[in-house]
Design a protein around this motif. Structure first.
Motif, PDB file in Angstrom:
ATOM      1  N   UNK A  77      26.047  21.736   5.010  1.00 55.50           N
ATOM      2  CA  UNK A  77      27.356  22.081   4.451  1.00 55.50           C
ATOM      3  C   UNK A  77      27.788  21.066   3.391  1.00 55.50           C
ATOM      4  N   UNK A  78      27.627  19.794   3.694  1.00 60.22           N
ATOM      5  CA  UNK A  78      28.031  18.748   2.752  1.00 60.22           C
ATOM      6  C   UNK A  78      27.240  18.871   1.447  1.00 60.22           C
ATOM      7  N   UNK A  79      25.959  19.154   1.557  1.00 64.03           N
ATOM      8  CA  UNK A  79      25.117  19.306   0.368  1.00 64.03           C
ATOM      9  C   UNK A  79      25.523  20.546  -0.431  1.00 64.03           C
ATOM     10  N   UNK A  80      25.700  21.687   0.265  1.00 62.09           N
ATOM     11  CA  UNK A  80      26.113  22.917  -0.411  1.00 62.09           C
ATOM     12  C   UNK A  80      27.447  22.748  -1.124  1.00 62.09           C
ATOM     13  N   UNK A  81      28.357  22.008  -0.514  1.00 67.08           N
ATOM     14  CA  UNK A  81      29.688  21.815  -1.090  1.00 67.08           C
ATOM     15  C   UNK A  81      29.690  20.759  -2.183  1.00 67.08           C
ATOM     16  N   UNK A  82      28.570  20.071  -2.368  1.00 68.84           N
ATOM     17  CA  UNK A  82      28.488  19.026  -3.383  1.00 68.84           C
ATOM     18  C   UNK A  82      29.309  17.791  -3.024  1.00 68.84           C
ATOM     19  N   UNK A  83      29.388  17.508  -1.737  1.00 69.34           N
ATOM     20  CA  UNK A  83      30.225  16.410  -1.261  1.00 69.34           C
ATOM     21  C   UNK A  83      29.428  15.296  -0.585  1.00 69.34           C
ATOM     22  N   UNK A  84      28.179  15.126  -0.990  1.00 67.41           N
ATOM     23  CA  UNK A  84      27.334  14.107  -0.348  1.00 67.41           C
ATOM     24  C   UNK A  84      27.848  12.694  -0.550  1.00 67.41           C
ATOM     25  N   UNK A  85      28.607  12.457  -1.596  1.00 69.10           N
ATOM     26  CA  UNK A  85      29.147  11.114  -1.853  1.00 69.10           C
ATOM     27  C   UNK A  85      30.636  11.011  -1.516  1.00 69.10           C
ATOM     28  N   UNK A  86      31.166  11.976  -0.803  1.00 63.70           N
ATOM     29  CA  UNK A  86      32.591  11.967  -0.470  1.00 63.70           C
ATOM     30  C   UNK A  86      32.864  10.883   0.575  1.00 63.70           C
ATOM     31  N   UNK A  87      33.669   9.871   0.243  1.00 64.75           N
ATOM     32  CA  UNK A  87      33.852   8.724   1.141  1.00 64.75           C
ATOM     33  C   UNK A  87      34.433   9.087   2.506  1.00 64.75           C
ATOM     34  N   UNK A  88      35.426   9.978   2.546  1.00 64.79           N
ATOM     35  CA  UNK A  88      36.028  10.326   3.837  1.00 64.79           C
ATOM     36  C   UNK A  88      35.044  11.092   4.719  1.00 64.79           C
ATOM     37  N   UNK A  89      34.349  12.075   4.136  1.00 63.41           N
ATOM     38  CA  UNK A  89      33.354  12.817   4.924  1.00 63.41           C
ATOM     39  C   UNK A  89      32.257  11.887   5.432  1.00 63.41           C
ATOM     40  N   UNK A  90      31.829  10.955   4.598  1.00 62.64           N
ATOM     41  CA  UNK A  90      30.809   9.990   5.023  1.00 62.64           C
ATOM     42  C   UNK A  90      31.308   9.146   6.189  1.00 62.64           C
ATOM     43  N   UNK A  91      32.567   8.730   6.115  1.00 66.11           N
ATOM     44  CA  UNK A  91      33.108   7.920   7.212  1.00 66.11           C
ATOM     45  C   UNK A  91      33.237   8.739   8.491  1.00 66.11           C
ATOM     46  N   UNK A  92      33.578  10.015   8.369  1.00 61.19           N
ATOM     47  CA  UNK A  92      33.675  10.872   9.561  1.00 61.19           C
ATOM     48  C   UNK A  92      32.291  11.111  10.165  1.00 61.19           C
ATOM     49  N   UNK A  93      31.303  11.251   9.318  1.00 66.30           N
ATOM     50  CA  UNK A  93      29.936  11.415   9.822  1.00 66.30           C
ATOM     51  C   UNK A  93      29.491  10.140  10.542  1.00 66.30           C
ATOM     52  N   UNK A  94      29.843   8.982  10.003  1.00 56.45           N
ATOM     53  CA  UNK A  94      29.493   7.715  10.645  1.00 56.45           C
ATOM     54  C   UNK A  94      30.155   7.563  12.015  1.00 56.45           C
ATOM     55  N   UNK A  95      31.328   8.176  12.179  1.00 58.37           N
ATOM     56  CA  UNK A  95      32.070   8.109  13.450  1.00 58.37           C
ATOM     57  C   UNK A  95      31.773   9.278  14.390  1.00 58.37           C
ATOM     58  N   UNK A  96      30.826  10.123  14.050  1.00 58.23           N
ATOM     59  CA  UNK A  96      30.593  11.379  14.769  1.00 58.23           C
ATOM     60  C   UNK A  96      30.392  11.211  16.269  1.00 58.23           C
ATOM     61  N   UNK A  97      29.837  10.078  16.692  1.00 63.77           N
ATOM     62  CA  UNK A  97      29.594   9.875  18.121  1.00 63.77           C
ATOM     63  C   UNK A  97      30.889   9.793  18.921  1.00 63.77           C
ATOM     64  N   UNK A  98      32.002   9.538  18.238  1.00 70.65           N
ATOM     65  CA  UNK A  98      33.256   9.396  18.969  1.00 70.65           C
ATOM     66  C   UNK A  98      34.191  10.609  18.836  1.00 70.65           C
ATOM     67  N   UNK A  99      33.771  11.663  18.119  1.00 70.85           N
ATOM     68  CA  UNK A  99      34.658  12.823  18.024  1.00 70.85           C
ATOM     69  C   UNK A  99      33.959  14.181  18.052  1.00 70.85           C
TER      70      UNK A  99
END
Length: 153
Positions: A77-99
């Motif tokens: 989804x992130x790749x299709x949306x062209x958001x691979x460098x989106x800072x907030x999405x990246x931070x949410x992915x990094x926190x994925x184990x907690x949510x």
């Protein structure tokens, strides 16, 4: 606490709360409120990306059975949306184990993944309190509110 530390605590992303939980309850799983996180997608993402891809993000979050499946769907989804460098999405992915539910299945939370009920209760009580109110004023107002709620049902 009687019976030892809680197994799980659900909060929003408050940094001070995270530090306090890790110090006070080192063996407790600190889960981030999924409602708080998912409600930020509409604000953090570009409007067009949110409109077009929110459904796919939801499916990645809620309809995955394991960690690998979530990671794969999220990255698609992130790749299709062209958001691979989106800072907030990246931070949410990094926190994925907690949510993300697929990452938290091994922690008992009685089916809860959100602090939304507590937020709703806070909102309800907030209507009836004021710095100028005495405890008796609060009780009278609260009793009226309960009576009104019972009549609505």
């Amino acid at each position: 606490m009687p019976g030892g530390e809680p197994k799980t605590i659900i909060t929003d992303q408050d940094a001070a709360m995270s530090r306090a939980i890790s110090i006070a309850f080192p063996t407790t799983f600190h889960r981030l409120c999924i409602w708080h996180i998912t409600s930020k997608f509409s604000v953090k993402l570009p409007h067009s990306a949110y409109k077009e891809y929110w459904g796919e993000f939801q499916k990645a979050i809620w309809d995955t059975g394991n960690k690998d499946e979530f990671d794969a769907k999220w990255n698609i989804v992130v790749t299709k949306a062209g958001l691979t460098d989106h800072p907030w999405l990246s931070s949410m992915f990094d926190l994925r184990e907690s949510w993300v539910p697929a990452y938290a299945r091994h922690f008992f939370a009685a089916g809860m993944s959100s602090s939304q009920r507590a937020e709703c209760s806070h909102g309800f009580f907030k209507q009836y309190k004021s710095r100028r109110n005495s405890l008796m004023d609060f009780i009278i107002r609260f009793e009226r509110a309960l009576s009104h709620q019972r009549q609505k049902c």
